[in-house]
Design a protein around this motif. Structure first.
Motif, PDB file in Angstrom:
ATOM      1  N   ARG A  26     -23.027 -32.848-123.882  1.00  0.00           N
ATOM      2  CA  ARG A  26     -24.020 -31.797-124.098  1.00  0.00           C
ATOM      3  C   ARG A  26     -25.449 -32.311-123.930  1.00  0.00           C
ATOM      4  N   PRO A  27     -25.852 -33.439-124.543  1.00  0.00           N
ATOM      5  CA  PRO A  27     -27.221 -33.933-124.329  1.00  0.00           C
ATOM      6  C   PRO A  27     -27.516 -34.240-122.860  1.00  0.00           C
ATOM      7  N   ASP A  28     -26.534 -34.784-122.148  1.00  0.00           N
ATOM      8  CA  ASP A  28     -26.712 -35.086-120.732  1.00  0.00           C
ATOM      9  C   ASP A  28     -26.935 -33.799-119.928  1.00  0.00           C
ATOM     10  N   THR A  29     -26.121 -32.787-120.194  1.00  0.00           N
ATOM     11  CA  THR A  29     -26.237 -31.508-119.489  1.00  0.00           C
ATOM     12  C   THR A  29     -27.536 -30.806-119.852  1.00  0.00           C
ATOM     13  N   THR A  30     -27.935 -30.877-121.123  1.00  0.00           N
ATOM     14  CA  THR A  30     -29.201 -30.266-121.553  1.00  0.00           C
ATOM     15  C   THR A  30     -30.380 -30.904-120.816  1.00  0.00           C
ATOM     16  N   ALA A  31     -30.338 -32.216-120.648  1.00  0.00           N
ATOM     17  CA  ALA A  31     -31.404 -32.908-119.908  1.00  0.00           C
ATOM     18  C   ALA A  31     -31.431 -32.453-118.451  1.00  0.00           C
ATOM     19  N   LYS A  32     -30.279 -32.260-117.845  1.00  0.00           N
ATOM     20  CA  LYS A  32     -30.225 -31.782-116.460  1.00  0.00           C
ATOM     21  C   LYS A  32     -30.778 -30.367-116.342  1.00  0.00           C
ATOM     22  N   VAL A  33     -30.466 -29.509-117.312  1.00  0.00           N
ATOM     23  CA  VAL A  33     -30.991 -28.141-117.302  1.00  0.00           C
ATOM     24  C   VAL A  33     -32.509 -28.170-117.413  1.00  0.00           C
ATOM     25  N   ALA A  34     -33.027 -28.994-118.315  1.00  0.00           N
ATOM     26  CA  ALA A  34     -34.479 -29.089-118.486  1.00  0.00           C
ATOM     27  C   ALA A  34     -35.149 -29.613-117.214  1.00  0.00           C
ATOM     28  N   TRP A  35     -34.562 -30.615-116.592  1.00  0.00           N
ATOM     29  CA  TRP A  35     -35.102 -31.157-115.346  1.00  0.00           C
ATOM     30  C   TRP A  35     -35.101 -30.092-114.251  1.00  0.00           C
ATOM     31  N   ALA A  36     -33.964 -29.379-114.094  1.00  0.00           N
ATOM     32  CA  ALA A  36     -33.853 -28.357-113.053  1.00  0.00           C
ATOM     33  C   ALA A  36     -34.820 -27.203-113.312  1.00  0.00           C
ATOM     34  N   ALA A  37     -35.019 -26.868-114.586  1.00  0.00           N
ATOM     35  CA  ALA A  37     -35.941 -25.779-114.931  1.00  0.00           C
ATOM     36  C   ALA A  37     -37.382 -26.161-114.596  1.00  0.00           C
ATOM     37  N   SER A  38     -37.689 -27.452-114.692  1.00  0.00           N
ATOM     38  CA  SER A  38     -39.062 -27.898-114.413  1.00  0.00           C
ATOM     39  C   SER A  38     -39.420 -27.827-112.931  1.00  0.00           C
ATOM     40  N   LEU A  39     -38.413 -27.630-112.080  1.00  0.00           N
ATOM     41  CA  LEU A  39     -38.662 -27.583-110.642  1.00  0.00           C
ATOM     42  C   LEU A  39     -39.240 -26.251-110.170  1.00  0.00           C
ATOM     43  N   GLY A  40     -39.194 -25.267-111.029  1.00  0.00           N
ATOM     44  CA  GLY A  40     -39.792 -23.983-110.650  1.00  0.00           C
ATOM     45  C   GLY A  40     -38.785 -22.856-110.636  1.00  0.00           C
TER      46      GLY A  40
END
Length: 160
Positions: A26-40
């Protein structure tokens, strides 16, 4: 309705799955979601959509495991079970045609991914409960009743 029994090994496996999902995946996936969301633009961002979906699946499984682990009752081996089929037993049976089956009777939460485990709720398991070696068991199947002979019964704790 599912029986709320589980072996000690099965309970520990579910607990380990919950810990792995909650503390690692879950923490790994949450970090990926946050990274992807920061792309626009999230509407056309495949990384965002995929990981958001994965996060929902992880959360769903975590909720299920937490609720299920609260109600499950761990059944440990008792020496009084010796010689008879009870929950947690390995059983070897044979029919008139010489076909042999070997399986362990466990809770419904433990059978997934295992071909040698059957649920205590299965008709075969229900018919075998309290039987001894050389007892005949009749199991009703969609193809009609089948007769099986109990060849061997053992519990994992006996070998320790």
């Amino acid at each position: 309705m599912k029986t709320e029994l589980i072996t000690r090994e099965g309970y520990e496996a579910l607990q380990q799955e919950l810990n792995q999902l909650w503390r690692e995946k879950r923490p790994d996936t949450t970090a990926k979601v946050a990274w992807a969301a920061s792309l626009g633009d999230r509407s056309e961002n495949a990384d965002y959509q995929y990981n958001k979906k994965l996060l929902r699946e992880i959360d769903r499984r975590v909720r299920y495991l937490r609720k299920r682990l609260e109600v499950l009752k761990v059944v440990d081996y008792s020496p009084q079970q010796q010689g008879k089929v009870f929950f947690g037993a390995w059983v070897e049976i044979e029919n008139d045609e010489g076909e042999q089956l070997c399986f362990r009777i466990v809770g419904p939460d433990e059978i997934y991914g295992r071909k040698d485990y059957i649920s205590i709720d299965a008709p075969m398991a229900r018919a075998l409960i309290k039987k001894q070696i050389d007892d005949e068991v009749q199991v009703n199947t969609p193809a009609g009743p089948k007769t099986w002979l109990v060849n061997k019964i053992w519990y994992p704790q006996e070998q320790q």
